[in-house]
Enzyme design. Sequence first.
Site, PDB file in Angstrom:
ATOM      1  N   HIS A  96       0.816  -1.219   0.000  1.00 38.29           N
ATOM      2  CA  HIS A  96       0.000   0.000   0.000  1.00 38.29           C
ATOM      3  C   HIS A  96       0.857   1.279   0.000  1.00 38.29           C
ATOM      4  O   HIS A  96       0.663   2.130  -0.881  1.00 38.29           O
ATOM      5  CB  HIS A  96      -0.989  -0.061   1.175  1.00 38.29           C
TER       6      HIS A  96
ATOM      7  N   HIS B 197       3.849   6.908   5.260  1.00 39.59           N
ATOM      8  CA  HIS B 197       2.654   7.615   5.740  1.00 39.59           C
ATOM      9  C   HIS B 197       1.834   6.873   6.789  1.00 39.59           C
ATOM     10  O   HIS B 197       1.133   7.499   7.571  1.00 39.59           O
ATOM     11  CB  HIS B 197       1.755   8.030   4.565  1.00 39.59           C
ATOM     12  N   ASP B 198       1.886   5.547   6.821  1.00 37.93           N
ATOM     13  CA  ASP B 198       1.083   4.809   7.810  1.00 37.93           C
ATOM     14  C   ASP B 198       1.916   4.307   8.990  1.00 37.93           C
ATOM     15  O   ASP B 198       1.397   3.552   9.821  1.00 37.93           O
ATOM     16  CB  ASP B 198       0.364   3.627   7.137  1.00 37.93           C
TER      17      ASP B 198
ATOM     18  N   GLU C 145       0.563   5.919  12.394  1.00 39.81           N
ATOM     19  CA  GLU C 145      -0.822   5.500  12.685  1.00 39.81           C
ATOM     20  C   GLU C 145      -0.950   3.997  12.923  1.00 39.81           C
ATOM     21  O   GLU C 145      -1.711   3.568  13.777  1.00 39.81           O
ATOM     22  CB  GLU C 145      -1.715   5.931  11.514  1.00 39.81           C
ATOM     23  N   ASP C 146      -0.217   3.206  12.180  1.00 36.72           N
ATOM     24  CA  ASP C 146      -0.465   1.759  12.198  1.00 36.72           C
ATOM     25  C   ASP C 146       0.656   0.905  12.773  1.00 36.72           C
ATOM     26  O   ASP C 146       0.534  -0.330  12.798  1.00 36.72           O
ATOM     27  CB  ASP C 146      -0.799   1.271  10.771  1.00 36.72           C
TER      28      ASP C 146
ATOM     29  N   ASP D  91      -3.387   8.548  -1.003  1.00 32.36           N
ATOM     30  CA  ASP D  91      -3.937   7.542  -0.080  1.00 32.36           C
ATOM     31  C   ASP D  91      -5.405   7.267  -0.414  1.00 32.36           C
ATOM     32  O   ASP D  91      -5.840   6.104  -0.466  1.00 32.36           O
ATOM     33  CB  ASP D  91      -3.793   8.073   1.358  1.00 32.36           C
TER      34      ASP D  91
HETATM   35  P1  NDP Z   1     -11.715   0.808   8.569  1.00 27.98           P
HETATM   36  O1  NDP Z   1     -11.131   2.081   9.014  1.00 27.98           O
HETATM   37  O2  NDP Z   1     -11.805  -0.285   9.516  1.00 27.98           O
HETATM   38  O3  NDP Z   1     -10.996   0.311   7.231  1.00 27.98           O
HETATM   39  C1  NDP Z   1     -10.670   1.189   6.186  1.00 27.98           C
HETATM   40  C2  NDP Z   1      -9.196   1.491   6.206  1.00 27.98           C
HETATM   41  O4  NDP Z   1      -8.463   0.271   6.223  1.00 27.98           O
HETATM   42  C3  NDP Z   1      -8.748   2.227   4.976  1.00 27.98           C
HETATM   43  O5  NDP Z   1      -8.878   3.609   5.155  1.00 27.98           O
HETATM   44  C4  NDP Z   1      -7.325   1.770   4.825  1.00 27.98           C
HETATM   45  O6  NDP Z   1      -6.568   2.641   5.649  1.00 27.98           O
HETATM   46  C5  NDP Z   1      -7.309   0.365   5.428  1.00 27.98           C
HETATM   47  N1  NDP Z   1      -7.353  -0.779   4.480  1.00 27.98           N
HETATM   48  C6  NDP Z   1      -6.582  -1.877   4.528  1.00 27.98           C
HETATM   49  N2  NDP Z   1      -6.863  -2.739   3.565  1.00 27.98           N
HETATM   50  C7  NDP Z   1      -7.849  -2.189   2.843  1.00 27.98           C
HETATM   51  C8  NDP Z   1      -8.567  -2.640   1.692  1.00 27.98           C
HETATM   52  N3  NDP Z   1      -8.325  -3.808   1.054  1.00 27.98           N
HETATM   53  N4  NDP Z   1      -9.545  -1.856   1.210  1.00 27.98           N
HETATM   54  C9  NDP Z   1      -9.792  -0.681   1.819  1.00 27.98           C
HETATM   55  N5  NDP Z   1      -9.156  -0.194   2.904  1.00 27.98           N
HETATM   56  C10 NDP Z   1      -8.178  -0.963   3.422  1.00 27.98           C
HETATM   57  O7  NDP Z   1     -13.135   0.935   8.035  1.00 27.98           O
HETATM   58  P2  NDP Z   1     -13.967   2.201   7.796  1.00 27.98           P
HETATM   59  O8  NDP Z   1     -13.145   3.212   7.068  1.00 27.98           O
HETATM   60  O9  NDP Z   1     -15.211   1.770   7.190  1.00 27.98           O
HETATM   61  O10 NDP Z   1     -14.134   2.804   9.269  1.00 27.98           O
HETATM   62  C11 NDP Z   1     -14.991   2.357  10.212  1.00 27.98           C
HETATM   63  C12 NDP Z   1     -16.264   3.161  10.092  1.00 27.98           C
HETATM   64  O11 NDP Z   1     -17.143   2.369   9.321  1.00 27.98           O
HETATM   65  C13 NDP Z   1     -16.920   3.494  11.385  1.00 27.98           C
HETATM   66  O12 NDP Z   1     -16.794   4.886  11.596  1.00 27.98           O
HETATM   67  C14 NDP Z   1     -18.378   3.113  11.154  1.00 27.98           C
HETATM   68  O13 NDP Z   1     -19.193   4.296  11.173  1.00 27.98           O
HETATM   69  C15 NDP Z   1     -18.433   2.540   9.783  1.00 27.98           C
HETATM   70  N6  NDP Z   1     -19.049   1.213   9.707  1.00 27.98           N
HETATM   71  C16 NDP Z   1     -19.945   0.995   8.724  1.00 27.98           C
HETATM   72  C17 NDP Z   1     -20.542  -0.222   8.555  1.00 27.98           C
HETATM   73  C18 NDP Z   1     -21.503  -0.440   7.433  1.00 27.98           C
HETATM   74  O14 NDP Z   1     -21.860  -1.570   7.165  1.00 27.98           O
HETATM   75  N7  NDP Z   1     -21.949   0.587   6.739  1.00 27.98           N
HETATM   76  C19 NDP Z   1     -20.244  -1.344   9.458  1.00 27.98           C
HETATM   77  C20 NDP Z   1     -19.236  -1.015  10.441  1.00 27.98           C
HETATM   78  C21 NDP Z   1     -18.674   0.220  10.543  1.00 27.98           C
HETATM   79  P3  NDP Z   1      -5.002   2.987   5.509  1.00 27.98           P
HETATM   80  O15 NDP Z   1      -4.699   3.518   4.170  1.00 27.98           O
HETATM   81  O16 NDP Z   1      -4.811   4.024   6.570  1.00 27.98           O
HETATM   82  O17 NDP Z   1      -4.293   1.758   5.831  1.00 27.98           O
HETATM   83 ZN    ZN Z   2      -2.760   4.561   3.874  1.00 21.95          ZN
END
Ligand code: NDP
Ligand code: ZN
Length: 177
Positions: free
Chosen positions: A36, A62-63, A66-67, A123
């Site tokens: 990523h 960048h991550d 945070e991660d 990102d």
């Molecule tokens: P997450 O934050 O849990 O996951 C998204 C993040 O994960 C991305 O921003 C990315 O961040 C990282 N990531 C890693 N692998 C992938 C991939 N293959 N595809 C996409 N992203 C990936 O999930 P949400 O952003 O959805 O955040 C949780 C929110 O979702 C809560 O605020 C809640 O309101 C909502 N929610 C909604 C539901 C629904 O069904 N509508 C159910 C549960 C929660 P990075 O680039 O930083 O690594």
């Molecule tokens: Zn990222």
Amino acid sequence: MNPRGTRLLVDALAFAAYKHRLQRRKDPEASPYINHPIALAHVLTDEAGMTNARLLAAAILHDTIEDTETTYEELRERFGKTIAGVVREVSDDTTLPKAERKRLQIEHAEHLSRRARLVKLADKICNVRDVAANAPHDWPLARRREYFDWAKAVVDRIRGTNKNLERAFDEAYAGRP
Ligand code: NDP
Ligand code: ZN
């Protein structure tokens, strides 16, 4: 690129690969996490023609704050204040609840430095492409759509930063599920 820039980039790659070594992305194949940050740097070079080594190093790192357990101070010591500062700018406060973090990303976007905006755009492009092609297997349609719309809300706050990146985002957004 001058030898210093080349060394900086390879050092950033080695550092990020080490810090993310035990992590996987959330796609069904559980891809190595480092794919990523490399994808962000690739978007910046290949799709926006960016060659600034500090920008690309910040994208690669960048991550890490945070991660992983990486701190701002650790990045500052190894990569300098500019790169550490950009990484800190694009890092959420992980002590806050998820919904609050998402709201703050929209609110803070317009206050980001130019380099941080470029990293943020890359990102969002990469993540929206991932959600379109390789979403986590347990994300229903509503959640994938919600993700696209939230990413667009962040990008809409930083329009006017780079037309190639904004176009790439809009093209990815056009594939909203
Ligand atoms: P997450 O934050 O849990 O996951 C998204 C993040 O994960 C991305 O921003 C990315 O961040 C990282 N990531 C890693 N692998 C992938 C991939 N293959 N595809 C996409 N992203 C990936 O999930 P949400 O952003 O959805 O955040 C949780 C929110 O979702 C809560 O605020 C809640 O309101 C909502 N929610 C909604 C539901 C629904 O069904 N509508 C159910 C549960 C929660 P990075 O680039 O930083 O690594
Ligand atoms: Zn990222």
